[in-house]
Each structure stands twice: as C-alpha cells, then as structure tokens.
Motif scaffolding. Structure first.
Motif, short mmCIF file in Angstrom:
data_model
loop_
_atom_site.label_atom_id
_atom_site.label_comp_id
_atom_site.label_asym_id
_atom_site.label_seq_id
_atom_site.Cartn_x
_atom_site.Cartn_y
_atom_site.Cartn_z
N UNK A 296 0.84 -1.20 0.00
CA UNK A 296 0.00 0.00 0.00
C UNK A 296 0.87 1.25 0.00
N UNK A 297 1.95 1.18 0.80
CA UNK A 297 2.85 2.33 0.91
C UNK A 297 4.08 2.04 0.07
N UNK A 298 4.42 2.97 -0.78
CA UNK A 298 5.57 2.76 -1.65
C UNK A 298 6.85 3.21 -0.95
N UNK A 299 7.98 2.80 -1.51
CA UNK A 299 9.26 3.34 -1.07
C UNK A 299 9.90 2.62 0.11
N UNK A 300 9.52 1.34 0.35
CA UNK A 300 10.18 0.55 1.39
C UNK A 300 10.40 1.30 2.70
N UNK A 301 9.35 1.84 3.24
CA UNK A 301 9.50 2.65 4.45
C UNK A 301 9.76 1.77 5.67
N UNK A 302 10.56 2.29 6.59
CA UNK A 302 10.66 1.64 7.89
C UNK A 302 9.75 2.39 8.84
N UNK A 303 9.54 1.81 10.03
CA UNK A 303 8.62 2.43 10.99
C UNK A 303 9.04 3.85 11.33
N UNK B 106 3.75 11.64 -1.82
CA UNK B 106 3.43 10.78 -2.97
C UNK B 106 3.59 9.30 -2.69
N UNK B 107 4.47 8.97 -1.74
CA UNK B 107 4.67 7.55 -1.48
C UNK B 107 3.59 6.98 -0.57
N UNK B 108 2.85 7.87 0.09
CA UNK B 108 1.78 7.42 0.98
C UNK B 108 0.43 7.47 0.26
N UNK B 109 0.18 8.59 -0.41
CA UNK B 109 -1.04 8.69 -1.20
C UNK B 109 -0.63 8.43 -2.64
N UNK C 168 -6.52 15.86 -1.81
CA UNK C 168 -5.40 14.92 -1.73
C UNK C 168 -4.37 15.17 -2.82
N UNK C 169 -4.86 15.49 -4.01
CA UNK C 169 -3.92 15.68 -5.11
C UNK C 169 -3.03 16.88 -4.84
N UNK C 170 -3.61 17.93 -4.25
CA UNK C 170 -2.78 19.08 -3.88
C UNK C 170 -1.85 18.70 -2.73
N UNK C 171 -2.42 18.05 -1.71
CA UNK C 171 -1.65 17.80 -0.49
C UNK C 171 -0.47 16.86 -0.75
N UNK C 172 -0.69 15.80 -1.53
CA UNK C 172 0.40 14.85 -1.74
C UNK C 172 1.57 15.50 -2.45
N UNK C 173 1.25 16.51 -3.25
CA UNK C 173 2.31 17.20 -3.96
C UNK C 173 3.00 18.22 -3.03
N UNK C 174 2.17 19.05 -2.40
CA UNK C 174 2.74 20.14 -1.59
C UNK C 174 3.45 19.60 -0.35
N UNK C 175 2.84 18.60 0.31
CA UNK C 175 3.43 18.07 1.53
C UNK C 175 4.38 16.91 1.25
N UNK C 176 4.53 16.57 -0.03
CA UNK C 176 5.46 15.50 -0.42
C UNK C 176 5.06 14.13 0.15
#
Lengths: 180, 471
Positions: free
Chosen positions: B12-19, B288-291, B278-286
C-alpha cells in the motif's frame, strides 16, 4: 506489600520487531507471568492473546448505551407530543410513532458512540497524567519503532533476579528497571 | 536489505519505508516552517473567509431580505450550499467507517485528512441553516429543553427537526471519531516534541497514551464499534436531509427515490472533494509515497460507481415523471430540461453523468492532471445538482401567476465564498498542526503485500536511537 516490590514498577525488555515481542510474550505467559504489558507503536495482531488479554467488555456496554439512547429518545418525543403538549391536528393520533423514528435512531447512535468513547477512556484509565514506564528514557521510542515487554513487580512470580534472567533468555536488545 | 514482495498484493505504501521513516515523514510537515505556497493559499482562504464574515454580519444586521429570494422561491442559495457541504462530508465517514468495515486497508493513508474534511464541511453546512433562521442568536430554540415558553416543545414530526438531530449527531460523532484516531499520533508527537510548549500541549491532548497492548486492543474495539455506528449514521444523515424535500408536496421534491439518490450523490461529491484536496496535499506536503496513484485510481472507481447511481437517479426521475401521468410532475421535469434554468440542468448532467464516464479509461484514472480537473468538474456539477433540485422545483409552481425567477444577490455569493474560505483555512491549519496521515495506522499496513510480516524489518531499518527524538 513487601518492601522489595515497592522499589520497582517492573522490568522492561526492549525488542526490535513485533514478532520477537509476540514470541517473548507467549513464553512469558507460559512461564506463568500474568501481570505484564506489551507496548507497541501500532496495534499488533496476536499480541493481545499472547499476553493473555481477555476480550473487552466494551461491546456489551455500547449495546446497553445504544438501547438506552433509543429508549430515552423515543420517550422524550412521546412525553412532549402526548403528555406535556398534546396537539390535536385533525384527530390524528398523538403518538405518531413513525415520525419519531428518525430522532430515536439518531439518539441511539449518539448514546452508543458516547458509551464507546467514554467507556474506552474509562477502561484504559485515560487521561492518565503519570505512568511509570515513561521513567525509562528509551520508552520514548515505543511510539516510534521499538517494542517493549514489561513484567510488573505486582506479579506473584516476580523476583528481580529470576525475572531478569528469564527476560535475558528471550534475547531482548536491552533490559531496563522501571522506577515506580 | 532487500524486501521480498508478495506476488499477489502490491504494497500500500511505496518506497520501502521503515517504521521510524513513517514517523519522520509525517512529523516533518509539522516541525518545519510553512512554505510560501502554504502562506499564499492560507491568505487567499482567509480573504474569502473575511468576505464571508462581512456578508454574514451585514445580512444578520439587515435581515435575510438582502438575499435574492422572493415569495415563490423561498429556498435557494442557502439551502443549496447547506446540502452541498453536508454531501462533501460524507466521503470522510465513508472512508473512515464503511471502507474500514470492508477491510479496505488502503484507506489508512487518507482517512485522517478525509475525516478532517468531514468535520470542516459539516461546520460549513451547519452555518447556513443557522443564518437562514434570520435570528441566529435564538438558534438554540430548536433544541428540546424545558423552557418558560409553555413549555413549548419543538415539532418532533418535522423533517427540519430531524435534520437538526441528524446533523448535530453526525458532527459530534465525526469529531469524536477523528479525535480518537488522533490520540496515538499525538502521543508520537509528544515523545518527539522539543519545545516546552509543544511538550505540554501534546501531553495534555494525548491523554497519557502509552501504547500498551490493552489500550491498543480497546482502541481497536472502539474503532470497530464507532465504524459500525457511523455507517448507518452517515446513510441516515443525507436521507434525512433529502426528507426535508421528499416529505413536502412539491412536484420534483415529493419522490421516494430521494434518500438513496441523495446518499449516492453525497458520496460522489465527497470523493471528488477528497481527490481535489489529496492531489494538492500529496504534492505540496510531499506524500506521494503514501497517497499513491493506486489510491487515486481506487477513489476514481468509487466516483464512477456512485456517479452511475446518480445518473440512474436522474433517469429514474424523468421516467417517473412521464409514467406518473401527473401534469405538474411532468411539467417540472420538462421545465428543468428546457425551461429558463435549463443551463443549470445541463451543467449538472454533463458534469455529473457525461464527463465522468471518461474515468472508465485506466490511463485517465492514473493521470493526476486529468483526475484533478475531473474532481473540480464534479464539485461544480454537484453544486448545480442541488441548485437545480431546489430552485427549478419551486420557481414555477402550481399557479402560473406566481411564477418567478431567482437570482442570487451579491451577499449570497459572498456567503458561499466565505464558506469556502472557512473550509480551506481550517483545512490548511489542520495540515500544519495535526499529523496529516494516521501514523499508527500506516505503520500497521507497512507489512502488507510483503512476505516478511513484521514491519520494521522492511527496507533499510536504522538502529533505533534515542537521539532521533531528542536534541
């Protein structure tokens, strides 16, 4: 209460992953420890069973709350329309219950939800201004990426040396003594 | 460390995130200074809000005669805005409650902000009926309480009163639901707060949350229960709003299709607003890997489904008008499509039924620019839907001598603008001061779609260090 037991709140063992914590909790439960708690940064499946946590009573409370809300909601409308201020509109029945349903429904939901929320706060003891585990500086990481198991000194089997040895066998990263 | 991906499920979440990365990524927005873009957006929203405040002050002082209403058209702009905003709110509850019950785990990264949107939208909605009362300082008369006026009770048989109960319950539950979800994240912020004021604020607001397995378990139970309670609630709210119209005897309003039709329309418009934000927020708040694009595509599918229901409802209304052989009913619908407000009707049909059909194409569903424009189009279309339902049904009533046209006054337009100002200022403040993404919940789905179950082993996990949360 014995002198020794008042000195410590318990022993806190730090684990790196949720799976290690689940295994450790299961082993501790098998070894006979009951007064223990696990601390995680997110809800972990299987963990409640591992520390021997019984199913919560909350759903029953919510059912009772919701039914109470529904009954009170209907009674309020009945009282206002039939007893306190009856209005004869073309001889229609005073207790026109179908038109009371929406508000009865809303009150059911409202009371049910309030019971759920305040019931959770009450059972969890929130708001809780002080808790001994926060005395361990590294506990700050429990809300970040670390998993803790705490065996409390209240437990009948708790003996500082033995318990510490038991925890060491579980291979945690570190063990802390928690001041009360 | 390489991550093994499941063959069946995409993470669901991209970018191999750790906790710890999740915590850092989400908290970063709150700990850095706002960008110029944020200030620009906030000042813009604030200006609109000020315009609204001025307009509302004026109309309260002068009375609602400052509106463009007349004896025939007694409901217009105000109620349109009310229904519009309530509808927007529905997407938040759908995401937080209904998708939760259906185990749609992708909702975790958007539910926090969607719920915030719900709360703000319901606040905006609630303002309009209160202003419409004309004497808003007496609005508490609508609550049933023992009084010295008889005691005179409110009319429990009136849909307007049902509405009061529905909206206020909805607002309360949405707010509580939102705050409950926020408590663990506030605890996370408390544990990494650096200044004294922040520490104090988060200590108080997180209620001493310590992440114990028992509290988590009860918390999850409460979440399921609230979701189960909020699901019928959200369906009831817009049903009751629709009864404001459906229980009257006005042709065009008096139909049994209204409750499901309104609920589908509410979810349709709400998801469009979620997409816009969401489209604005994912861009402005960076974020993209979550949304991710997958999130956007899934929301487009919901829009396609509910838009289909809305289209079907339009067709059904038309069919019933013809099939009823009722002169007045038929006239209302002919008048809608061909009368003086035909332009509004056709904006509604093209924005809500025709243009969204483009979303059948996967390529367009995954095009950010296209989806963003589509969400704006749907927002406009759904506003016009409410306008069409309300104004065209009453402006030409049973008696041709009383027919009239309706034109909004500048005051009404400024009030609408003000509600947008309120909504966006509140949302922008929320994005600055509250975790935009539910940290705890996202951590729970990190392992999704990966073969090793426990989340922290994913990706390049740094050694947990206390310095990470201290100076």
């Amino acid at each position: 209460m014995e002198e020794k037991k008042q000195e410590l709140y318990g022993l806190l063992a730090e684990f790196k992953t949720s799976e290690e914590l689940i295994h450790a909790s299961e082993k501790a439960y098998k070894a006979g420890y009951r007064n223990m708690d696990a601390y995680t940064p997110f809800p972990v499946e299987e963990l409640p069973e591992a520390v021997g946590f019984k199913k919560p009573v909350l759903p029953l409370l919510v059912l009772i709350g919701a039914i109470t809300g529904g009954v009170l909601g209907f009674m309020m409308q009945y009282y206002a329309s039939v007893i306190s201020y009856p209005l004869n509109i073309g001889g229609r029945p005073l207790n026109s219950w179908p038109s009371f349903i929406p508000i009865t429904f809303e009150m059911t939901i409202l009371f049910g939800a309030f019971t759920a929320v305040f019931g959770m706060f009450a059972l969890n003891g929130l708001p809780k201004p002080y808790h001994p585990v926060f005395n361990v500086p590294r506990f700050k990481l429990a809300s970040r990426d670390i998993f803790f198991l705490c065996i409390e000194s209240e437990d009948e089997k708790f003996e500082i040396e033995n318990t510490k040895k038991f925890l060491e066998d579980l291979k945690p990263r570190e063990i802390f003594e928690v001041d009360p | 460390m390489s991550t093994l991906y499941s063959k069946l499920r995409k993470p669901i979440i991209e970018g191999d995130k750790s906790l710890s990365q999740v915590t850092d990524d989400v908290a970063k927005t709150l700990e850095t200074k706002p960008t110029k873009l944020w200030w620009f957006a906030f000042l813009l929203a604030l200006t609109a809000l000020v315009a609204g405040v001025v307009a509302v002050t004026y109309q309260i002082k002068m009375g609602i005669g400052t509106w463009g209403l007349n004896k025939t058209v007694g409901w217009a702009f105000d109620i349109t805005n009310f229904v519009f905003w309530v509808g927007i709110g529905h997407a938040g509850t759908l995401i937080s409650a209904i998708l939760f019950l259906f185990r749609q785990r992708w909702r975790t990264s958007i539910n926090r902000s969607a719920e915030a949107m719900t709360v703000f939208a319901v606040i905006c909605a609630g303002l309009f009926p209160i202003i419409h009362m004309g004497r808003p300082w007496l609005f508490f008369w609508i609550a049933p309480y023992p009084n010295f006026r008889g005691p005179l009770w409110v009319n429990f048989r009136s849909p307007l009163l049902w509405d009061f109960f529905a909206i206020s319950t909805y607002f309360t539950i949405s707010l509580v639901f939102w705050y409950i979800g926020l408590i663990p994240d506030l605890a996370t912020l408390r544990d990494r707060a650096k200044t004294k004021i922040k520490k104090a604020v988060y200590r108080v607001t997180s209620f001493g949350w310590n992440g114990s397995v028992r509290t988590w378990n009860r918390y999850e139970t409460v979440y399921v229960l609230l979701a189960a309670l909020a699901t019928p609630l959200v369906l009831s709210v817009h049903s009751i709003v629709s009864m404001d119209f459906a229980t009257s005897v006005i042709p065009g309003w008096h139909t049994t299709i209204f409750p499901p039709y309104f609920v589908a329309g509410a979810i349709f418009s709400g998801f469009a607003m979620v997409l816009t934000l969401m489209i604005i927020a994912r861009k402005v708040l960076n974020y993209q890997e979550y949304i991710t694009l997958d999130h956007i595509e899934k929301m487009c599918k919901v829009i396609l489904a509910t838009g289909g229901i809305v289209g079907l409802a339009y067709a059904t209304e038309m069919f019933m008008a013809w099939y009823s052989v009722n002169e007045y009913e038929r006239f209302v619908f002919i008048n809608r499509a061909l009368g003086p407000f035909a332009w509004a009707y056709w904006i509604m049909v093209s924005c809500n039924v025709i243009i969204p059909q483009l979303l059948w194409f996967k390529k367009l569903r995954r095009s950010i620019v296209f989806v963003f424009m589509m969400s704006i189009v749907i927002n406009i279309g759904m506003w016009f839907e409410r306008f069409v339902i309300i104004v065209t049904s009453i402006h030409r009533d049973f008696l041709p001598s009383s027919w009239a046209m309706y034109k909004p006054s500048i005051i009404e337009i400024a009030t609408l603008l003000g509600s947008f100002g309120l909504f966006f200022s509140a949302f922008l403040l929320f994005a600055r001061f509250v975790p935009f993404i539910a940290i705890g919940e996202v951590k729970g789905v990190l392992g999704y779609g990966r073969t090793n179950k426990s989340a922290p082993q994913i990706g390049h996990t740094p050694e947990p260090k206390l310095e990470a949360v201290e100076e």
